[in-house]
Design a protein around this motif. Sequence first.
Motif, PDB file in Angstrom:
ATOM      1  N   MET A  21       5.479 -35.511 -30.807  1.00  0.00           N
ATOM      2  CA  MET A  21       6.287 -36.031 -31.904  1.00  0.00           C
ATOM      3  C   MET A  21       7.665 -36.416 -31.382  1.00  0.00           C
ATOM      4  N   ASN A  22       7.780 -37.460 -30.638  1.00  0.00           N
ATOM      5  CA  ASN A  22       9.061 -37.981 -30.166  1.00  0.00           C
ATOM      6  C   ASN A  22       9.865 -36.967 -29.361  1.00  0.00           C
ATOM      7  N   GLY A  23       9.234 -35.896 -28.880  1.00  0.00           N
ATOM      8  CA  GLY A  23       9.962 -34.863 -28.148  1.00  0.00           C
ATOM      9  C   GLY A  23      10.858 -34.022 -29.026  1.00  0.00           C
ATOM     10  N   LEU A  24      10.698 -34.115 -30.332  1.00  0.00           N
ATOM     11  CA  LEU A  24      11.524 -33.366 -31.277  1.00  0.00           C
ATOM     12  C   LEU A  24      10.717 -32.228 -31.887  1.00  0.00           C
ATOM     13  N   THR A  25      11.430 -31.230 -32.386  1.00  0.00           N
ATOM     14  CA  THR A  25      10.782 -30.128 -33.089  1.00  0.00           C
ATOM     15  C   THR A  25      11.358 -30.030 -34.496  1.00  0.00           C
ATOM     16  N   VAL A  26      10.740 -29.203 -35.310  1.00  0.00           N
ATOM     17  CA  VAL A  26      11.223 -28.977 -36.679  1.00  0.00           C
ATOM     18  C   VAL A  26      12.667 -28.482 -36.648  1.00  0.00           C
ATOM     19  N   ALA A  27      13.023 -27.714 -35.638  1.00  0.00           N
ATOM     20  CA  ALA A  27      14.382 -27.179 -35.528  1.00  0.00           C
ATOM     21  C   ALA A  27      15.424 -28.276 -35.319  1.00  0.00           C
ATOM     22  N   ASP A  28      14.991 -29.454 -34.850  1.00  0.00           N
ATOM     23  CA  ASP A  28      15.922 -30.571 -34.628  1.00  0.00           C
ATOM     24  C   ASP A  28      16.326 -31.275 -35.915  1.00  0.00           C
TER      25      ASP A  28
END
Length: 90
Positions: A1-8
């Motif tokens: 997912m675009n190198g992103l996490t929910v925390a971002d």
Amino acid sequence: MNGLTVADVDHVVAHQANLRILEAVMKRLGIPLSKCHLNIEQVGNTSSASVPLTLDQAARAGKLKDGELILMMAIGGGMSWGSALVRWSA
């Protein structure tokens, strides 16, 4: 997912047909409800205008800062949905 996490995710702007649905979705995503901009109590279900209306209200209130990540999501007709991740730039 675009190198992103929910925390971002800094902010969530969602279609607001029902507060209980939003609470359940946010819980399932693991994102605190405090990150979700809510206006359903003031304006009710504004249908397809809820995401842009809520985004505009958050921007005018100065709640969105350059570079922050905004998750926008909507559900319609029970079977259709959409989402977008946007980096805010004023």
